[in-house]
Motif scaffolding. Structure first.
Motif, short mmCIF file in Angstrom:
data_model
loop_
_atom_site.label_atom_id
_atom_site.label_comp_id
_atom_site.label_asym_id
_atom_site.label_seq_id
_atom_site.Cartn_x
_atom_site.Cartn_y
_atom_site.Cartn_z
N TYR A 1 16.68 6.08 2.32
CA TYR A 1 15.56 5.15 1.96
C TYR A 1 16.07 3.14 2.15
O TYR A 1 15.54 2.61 3.35
N MET B 1 12.01 -6.55 11.88
CA MET B 1 9.87 -6.27 12.34
C MET B 1 9.51 -5.18 12.35
O MET B 1 8.43 -5.16 13.35
N LEU B 2 9.42 -3.73 12.35
CA LEU B 2 9.47 -2.91 12.95
C LEU B 2 8.08 -2.91 11.64
O LEU B 2 7.84 -2.92 11.04
N PRO B 3 7.05 -2.04 12.45
CA PRO B 3 5.78 -1.61 11.51
C PRO B 3 6.48 -0.97 10.33
O PRO B 3 7.78 -0.02 10.65
N PRO B 4 6.53 -1.25 8.93
CA PRO B 4 6.66 -0.60 8.43
C PRO B 4 6.73 0.78 8.39
O PRO B 4 5.84 0.96 8.25
N GLY B 5 8.25 2.28 8.06
CA GLY B 5 7.07 3.14 7.79
C GLY B 5 7.81 3.41 10.04
O GLY B 5 8.02 4.83 9.48
N LYS C 1 1.71 -10.13 11.43
CA LYS C 1 0.45 -9.77 12.70
C LYS C 1 -1.49 -9.06 12.26
O LYS C 1 -1.68 -9.82 10.78
N PHE D 1 2.88 -0.23 3.11
CA PHE D 1 2.72 1.62 3.33
C PHE D 1 3.49 1.98 3.83
O PHE D 1 3.94 1.46 5.62
N GLU D 2 3.87 3.50 3.95
CA GLU D 2 4.39 3.77 4.42
C GLU D 2 3.39 4.65 5.91
O GLU D 2 2.35 4.97 5.17
N ILE D 3 4.07 4.97 7.31
CA ILE D 3 2.53 5.59 7.40
C ILE D 3 2.87 7.50 8.08
O ILE D 3 4.15 7.59 8.21
N GLU E 1 11.98 -6.27 7.09
CA GLU E 1 12.03 -7.96 6.87
C GLU E 1 12.45 -8.01 8.46
O GLU E 1 11.82 -8.78 9.54
N TYR F 1 1.28 -10.19 16.96
CA TYR F 1 1.56 -10.76 16.04
C TYR F 1 1.32 -12.19 16.41
O TYR F 1 0.45 -13.12 16.81
#
Lengths: 1195, 308
Positions: free
Chosen positions: B262, B273-277, A221, A243-245, B270, A214
């Motif tokens: 979804y 602040m989790l990584p998206p996904g 980040k 993106f979805e991972i 937002e 971060y």
């Protein structure tokens, strides 16, 4: 470039790059801008390295430091505007050579670059000790037009919620568009990549993600990537988005990324990637070279698949759910291609453009092996045939397609309107065919040395490279990771002990294909087959073949291979037959594959034991074969030959034999479910053609109708189709194709039979997919296509306007179906909107056939940005067609506007290539559309409007070629007498009428003049901003002798060469960065010397007696992008030179006045007066280089 | 006083759910009123017996209520006991058991009944017992078969158990079915698209008659790939129906789950602040915990100060 074959890799640069840091600190989606810096670690390889040339396009460079010392730099991009003058010539030959010159002037493979950094003199001495230099460059990109593509959907919410993303793209080496680098496939280094992005986004790049940290405000980040494997800058990429991972469930080091909401599709689409991995690793006996692999699926992709080191960027439209049949193999093929390129293309790079064919060939070849394994031998052979036919057709049309090293240099290609010396000057179609030919040649090599050896060679290349990659920087080791034609051939001869030199010479170095014509006679007395094989080696694109050729003869007693020698003069070959023509005995006939079958031999010629003959059945020559044999032989071949290629060939041949026997053979094939489905699909269309030829004698229901009924309709009610299940894919494809083929049937009035039309309408009506686990969208789309196929021109009573009332009854039914389907698509869209696509095509066909009024407005609305890309392409195709048929300049203008302004690069490319394929007019025909304004517009488009996209520029060149040809467009007024040359004295004399008008400031703008060179455009640098500046007519000079109007005669090769030189020179602009407080300037003399030196490096050996070149320079205290327009603005806004401004304005007007007088450019040599003027300019200028490089020049 | 109102309320509650109040006077109500009046007389006489000279109306009313409840309860219980032993008419013993159950000493009853000062009360006026409205007669009422004793309850009204076929024999001819399904679907589609076309913007293929063959206007969407790639709800539904038995279904229903869910994770992204996904892997957290993928690792906090 002109490397000796036996030498290893020699860097064209006086330094070696070992490591590069790329740090992008800020990506602004709102403004579409990027800020960052790069740091290159280089080892000088010469003493006194004083300048460093790097590649950079469209970047705005703020400062350059070398080892913490501010360094002056020149930033010049000659490809921004290829021909600087407002050239009145408009001649494609001229443009092509100028463009090639511009591209090679900054070609990293030749050691050149757009960005020339002067190493501070303090560091010069260090060159002796071979110290490391660290070149630090701060840069930014604002609304990049190429290199990086921002997709920012216009909806509510944060950027992440909107699905905004950005990714790098480009054709060949295009990394210079988004950060300064050595943009060559042969300059390898290790990488550290850092990207600071919004916390809601993911940055995916090459190498291993070491950590994600971060920023202090926790709102962003930073992704830290390290790529320890030496990699070329051209193989570096980036994509950032919300993106979805998905971590691959089978291989945890593989990660997939897709846009929000598509995760379920991603899961399904990626579920077989591990199989491809396993396949390649197994055949290459080599592990995947990188420690991780990433796939990213993005919207508005430039191409479907692009591979970079340890990651691939795909079009998001490849994703599909489990319900979709047709897309599945296509997506798998794309994945397999991408992965093959990871090994050959990314991990193993190439030495030069001339070696590209090896990489493309190997990756295409192993992709072919994957195809064979996954989709079967039939599919593989079908694919090879398809590729071969495509390639042969292109070569015959274009007259040759050399792919290999020597071909680039030795093979003259005057027939092409583009240069093949450089990837960035190629036509896109050529590039595709190039890839095609490359893998076909690999297959020929395999035929020659066996697949086992082939794979050993690949393994050897890979293991050498992986050994080299693990080494720390050693000057020579890393070059093991580069493949060249030479090293490849050496490996082959080491492994197999065979010399394939002749093969390479024939197919790689030499262009053109072989065209065989075969015919035969059977000599009963001698029991010999007299085969005659002739060649056509005179027409363009053909070559003479000498060597072995395989002929397969199927006789009653079996199938026999014969290898014949094609020699200079031998046309006839006698082949003894094994069997006597006795066939009273009911005996099974053995086939090639060992199978024994019963045949009905009654159709045969009683005297001959020959069933069928095939020439070069294994496609081991790049050839086209036209063979003559009797219709019954083709029929036997179709029924009993097990090779799909043979079956397809016979289907093609049978079109010429519309007999009941052919009909029967085709119907039998259609019914045989062991037969390859693509052959059966082909048989459908052939049957339709035969039926049309046999119209008068045809008996029974329309062709295929009863067959379809039997296969796909209900037993109890034959007019109703079964509910869809699509369990058997073979039948699915057949079911899709048959109606389309049937719709091509015509009756005596040349109309589609009523029966057939009703049949298709019933298929649509009774289509029921409720119980199907697969989607029927492709099937329904093809039914619409079938309706389209059934259309015939309307009987028009005079030229009345088409109205609803006089609509034909059948057409009304068709139109109703189309309307309903198209409307339903709005409510329940189908996958990839296939049905909309078909409907649009159908509507265009209705318009074209005069059933409904011809009107492009519907298509234009579907072509707008915001529709699915397939729909847009279909709509644009219709508009293109409309433009041609109705000769509409409004629509042509609309299309060209879209080419310039559409956000999607693929669409721009597509419009130009569709216009090229279906041109509104051609060079051969007169057209009201062909006018001067259009020439100007297109010229501008390729000259400066497409500098951000190599592919697009080449598309524009292609279109220009299609419309106007190589020479001056016919619609332009004849040019005045053009050239005044004094070849003897090797100098040009200024036209005395012009001379006085050249004020001191004009001479400033004269640009670089290399004495003794014939320059076509002396003042090109003046018109840096094409839109703003009027043509610098003030400098037009006439030369002593009149060579003739350039427009009508293409320049001789020698001239072309020289033009290249000049255009190179003319685009040199000097910008020396100076920090605002400190003035890091050398004396004007020094900088002149610097530039001269630079030019000398650039130039080929120049003729003696030249004058020292002068340079127009621009000092910029502001960071400047080399975009012409912005440059112009900034420089005029620079307040330092207000005096010059004034002056310049004057000049500006002046030039305008002159414009009418001197319409044409002249070739001229610089005479001594140039020198005088130059020196005059310098002395005039207030003592420093600054005023010489005044902003006025940039106007 | 509010007595009449109170009385009316209590009364109607006791009498039943007729809800009409005293304003109406149906035969059933008359019957009830007569009974009630008798009870009041009983209460009054008992009070007199106990030596009261007068009583407030409300008190009498309460006592009447109590006695009525008591008697009703006795009746109800007695009936329950008798039905428990499969009879329909309560006997004396049923009543006795009931009284005992309710805590009444039965033995005292004869004595009390024979007490001297007991007052005799006139029988309530004869009113017609309320007529039970006839239920709808449907079908033949069945009598007991021979093996069931006649004292057993009668069969309930036939309408409670008989079935009456109300549909016609379905058309099973395949051709007709298909024909019907096809034309039905076509009609629905046509009507729907016509409606959509009429209510929204349209494009036309003809210039003379823009209402013929109306096309719903093409409208660009900001994210066109979503609708083009994702299966429509209808298709998903079909899919679930067709292969609920198959293995695929698992993933597919999972898919739908993702579609439905979804919106939420999207909105949270937002803030959290989790990584998206990051939301997605967590669904299968158990599985992927052991996967070491750099993209699943938590984001590090910034270091104190990185050198410059």
């Amino acid at each position: 470039m002109n490397r000796k074959k036996d030498k290893g890799f020699e860097s064209p640069r006086p330094f070696k790059l070992t490591h590069q840091v790329v740090c992008i600190n800020n990506i602004n989606f709102q403004r579409k801008s990027v800020i960052g810096f790069v740091e290159l670690t280089i080892f000088p390889t010469v003493v006194n390295l004083n300048r460093i040339k790097l590649n950079s396009k469209q970047c705005r460079i703020y400062r350059v430091r070398v080892n913490d010392l501010e360094a002056p730099f020149i930033y010049n991009d000659p490809t921004l505007e290829v021909c600087h003058h407002e050239s009145k010539q408009r001649n494609l030959n001229y443009f092509s050579s100028a463009y090639t010159a511009a591209v090679s002037a900054v070609d990293p493979d030749a050691g050149h670059g757009e960005l020339v950094i002067k190493v501070p003199s303090e560091l010069w001495k260090q060159g002796d000790e071979m110290n490391v230099l660290k070149v630090y460059i701060e840069f930014s990109l604002d609304q990049p037009k190429g290199g990086l593509h921002f997709v920012v959907p216009d909806v509510e919410g944060s950027m992440a919620e909107r699905g905004a993303h950005v990714f790098s793209f480009g054709y060949q080496n295009s990394t210079r568009f988004w950060f300064p680098c050595v943009d060559s496939y042969s300059e390898l280094c290790t990488w550290k990549l850092e990207f600071t992005v919004d916390a809601s986004m993911v940055a995916v790049s090459c190498g291993d993600l070491v950590e994600t940290v971060y920023t202090h405000d926790m709102r962003k980040k930073t992704f830290h990537y390290v790529l320890p494997i030496p990699t070329a800058a051209s193989n570096i990429s980036l994509s950032v988005g919300p993106f979805e991972i998905l971590v691959d469930p089978y291989m945890h080091e593989v990660t997939h990324f897709c846009l929000p909401q598509l995760l379920p599709l991603l899961k399904h689409s990626m579920s077989y990637l591990h199989e491809i991995f396993e396949f390649y690793e197994e055949i290459l006996t080599c592990r995947y070279p990188y420690s991780c692999f990433k796939t990213v699926f993005v919207d508005e992709a430039y191409v479907q698949v692009s591979s970079y080191a340890s990651m691939s960027i795909f079009s998001t439209n490849l994703l599909h759910s489990a319900m979709i049949i047709d897309q599945t193999p296509l997506t798998r093929q794309c994945l397999a291609q991408a992965l093959a390129q990871q090994f050959f293309g990314c991990f193993i790079s190439r030495m030069s453009w001339a070696d590209e064919w090896v990489l493309k060939g190997i990756s295409g070849y192993i992709y072919g092996l994957y195809l064979k394994k996954t989709f079967g031998v039939n599919q593989y052979r079908h694919w090879i045939k398809e590729e071969l036919d495509k390639m042969v057709e292109y070569e015959l049309k274009m007259g040759g397609l050399p792919v290999g090293s020597n071909g680039h240099l030795t093979c003259p290609t005057p027939h092409l309107h583009f240069s093949i010396k450089h990837p960035h000057t190629l036509s896109w179609k050529y590039y595709k065919m190039f890839q095609c030919k490359a893998h076909l040649v690999m297959r020929l090599i395999e035929n020659r040395i066996s697949m086992e050896f082939m794979l050993q060679v690949f393994n050897k290349l890979l293991s050498l490279a992986s050994t080299a990659s693990s080494q720390k920087y050693q000057s020579h080791m890393w070059s093991q990771m580069l493949v060249s034609t030479h090293s490849f051939l050496k490996s082959i001869s080491n492994v197999s002990g065979k010399d394939i030199g002749p093969l390479i010479k024939q197919w790689v170095d030499q262009s053109a294909v072989v065209k065989f014509f075969g015919s035969f006679a059977f000599n009963r007395k001698r029991n010999v087959l007299e085969l005659e094989i002739r060649q056509d080696y005179t027409s363009s694109g053909t070559q003479k073949y000498v060597g072995p050729i395989k002929v397969t003869v199927q006789e009653l007693d079996g199938s026999f291979n014969h290898t014949l020698q094609i020699e200079e003069n031998s046309l006839k070959h006698d082949i003894p037959c094994h069997s006597k023509s006795r066939r009273n005995k009911k005996k099974k006939i053995p086939l090639m594959n060992g199978e024994e079958v019963d045949m009905d031999l009654s159709a045969m010629d009683a005297d001959s034991p020959l069933l069928w003959i095939r020439i070069d059945p294994d496609m081991s020559i790049l050839r086209k074969v036209e063979f003559e044999q009797a219709d019954f032989m083709w029929q036997y071949q179709l029924r009993y030959e097990r090779d799909v290629v043979a079956q397809e060939e016979s289907i093609l041949a049978l079109e010429k034999f519309p007999t009941p026997a052919s009909r029967l053979a085709l119907t039998d094939i259609l019914e045989q479910d062991q037969c390859f489905y693509k052959v059966r699909q082909g048989a459908c269309f052939c049957l339709a053609k035969i039926a049309n030829s046999m119209m008068s004698t045809w008996t029974g229901p329309p062709a295929m109708k009863s067959l379809f009924t039997r296969m796909f309709c209900c037993k109890s009610c034959p007019n109703i189709v079964k509910t869809n299940t699509f369990i058997s894919f073979q039948s699915y494809f057949l079911q899709k194709t048959m109606p389309v083929a049937m719709a091509q049937l015509r009756d005596i009035q040349n109309l589609c039979p009523k029966d057939v039309l009703n049949f298709i309408l019933d298929l649509i009506k009774y289509n029921d997919n409720r119980k199907n686990k697969f989607s029927d969208n492709y099937y329904r789309a093809e039914l619409i296509d079938a309706l389209t196929n059934s259309l015939t021109p309307a009987i028009s009573i005079s030229n009345e306007v088409r109205t609803v009332d006089n609509l034909n009854g059948d057409v009304r039914l068709i139109l109703e179906e189309i309307t309903r389907s198209l409307n339903m698509e709005k409510l329940l869209p189908s996958y990839r909107n296939t049905i909309t696509v078909s409907c649009l095509r159908a509507i265009r066909m209705l318009q074209k056939n005069g059933h409904i009024p011809s009107d492009p407005s519907l298509f234009k609305s579907y072509a707008e940005y915001g529709h699915f890309v397939d729909v847009r392409v279909a709509a644009l195709e219709a508009v293109v067609d409309y433009t041609r048929v109705d000769r509409s300049s409004v629509e042509l203008q609309w299309l060209l506007n879209m080419v310039q302004n559409d956000p999607a690069h693929y669409i721009r490319h597509k419009i130009l290539s569709m216009l090229g394929k279906n041109p509104p007019f051609t060079k051969a025909a007169e057209s009201p559309l062909c006018n001067e304004a259009l020439v100007d517009q297109l010229w501008k488009l390729m000259n400066s409007g497409t500098s951000h996209d190599w592919r697009l520029r080449c598309d524009a060149v292609n279109l220009y070629y299609t419309l106007f040809g190589l020479t001056r467009p016919s619609c332009l007024p004849l040019p005045e007498l053009g050239l005044v040359l004094n070849l003897k004295e090797k100098k040009a004399v200024l036209n005395p009428t012009i001379k006085p008008e050249q004020g001191p400031d004009t001479t400033e703008m004269t640009g670089i003049t290399m004495g003794g060179l014939i320059t076509m455009e002396t003042v090109s640098s003046v018109s840096m901003s094409s839109g703003v500046a009027p043509p610098p007519q003030g400098l037009k000079r006439k030369l002593d002798s009149v060579v003739g109007p350039l427009g009508s005669s293409s320049p001789e090769p020698g001239q072309v060469l020289q033009e290249e030189d000049t255009s190179k020179k003319f685009k040199i602009r000097v910008r020396i960065s100076s920090a605002e407080d400190e003035i890091d300037m050398e004396s004007p003399h020094d900088s002149q010397a610097f530039i001269h030196h630079h030019l000398n490096i650039l130039e080929r050996p120049s003729t003696p007696g030249k004058e020292p070149p002068a340079v127009d320079q621009a000092v910029l205290s502001l960071p400047v992008t080399p975009l012409p327009s912005s440059f112009g603005k900034e420089s005029t806004s620079s307040s330092k030179h207000s005096g010059d401004h004034h002056h310049h304005h004057h000049h500006h007007e002046h030039k305008k006045k002159k414009k009418k007088k001197h319409k044409h450019k002249h070739k001229h040599k610089h005479e001594s007066k140039d020198k005088e003027r130059d020196s005059h300019a310098f002395s005039n200028s207030p003592a420093s280089g600054r005023s010489v490089r005044s902003p006025s020049m940039s106007d | 006083m509010a007595d009449p109102a109170v009385m009316a309320g209590g009364f109607s509650a006791v009498v039943g759910r007729s809800g009409g109040g005293k304003a109406t006077s149906s035969p059933a109500e008359n019957y009830q009123l007569a009974r009630r009046r008798t009870l009041q007389v009983v209460v009054s006489s008992l009070l007199t017996e106990c030596g009261f000279e007068s009583a407030e109306k409300a008190a009498v009313e309460s006592l009447t209520e109590m006695i009525q409840s008591y008697i009703s309860e006795v009746g109800r219980c007695a009936k329950a006991y008798c039905e428990h032993t499969a009879r329909i008419t309560p006997t004396l013993s049923d009543t006795v058991v009931t009284l005992i159950e309710m805590g009444f000493n039965v033995n005292t009853l004869p004595v009390y009944a024979k007490r001297s000062q007991r007052m005799v009360i006139t029988a309530p006026p004869v009113t017609n017992a309320p007529v039970i409205p006839k239920a709808l007669i449907a079908g033949q009422k069945r009598t007991h078969p021979s093996h069931i004793p006649s004292h057993f309850p009668e069969f309930p009204d036939p309408h409670t158990y008989i079935k009456t076929p109300t549909f016609r024999e379905p058309v099973s001819d395949y051709q007709v079915v298909r024909e019907k399904a096809a034309s039905q679907r076509r009609d629905v589609e046509r009507a729907l698209t016509r409606f959509m076309a009429k209510t929204g913007e349209t494009q036309s293929l003809f210039k003379d008659d823009i209402t013929a063959f109306p096309l719903i206007a093409a409208r660009p969407s900001s994210i066109p790939y979503l609708s083009a790639l994702l299966p429509s709800e209808l298709e998903l539904q079909t899919l679930e129906e067709t292969d609920s038995s198959e293995q695929d279904d698992q993933t597919d229903s999972e898919n739908t789950l993702y579609f439905l869910n979804y919106d939420d994770p999207g909105a949270d992204k937002e803030n959290s602040m989790l990584p998206p996904g990051g939301v997605v892997p967590s669904v299968k957290a158990s599985e992927e915990n052991m996967i070491d993928n750099p993209y699943l690792r938590p984001v590090k906090k910034p270091k104190v100060r990185r050198k410059k």
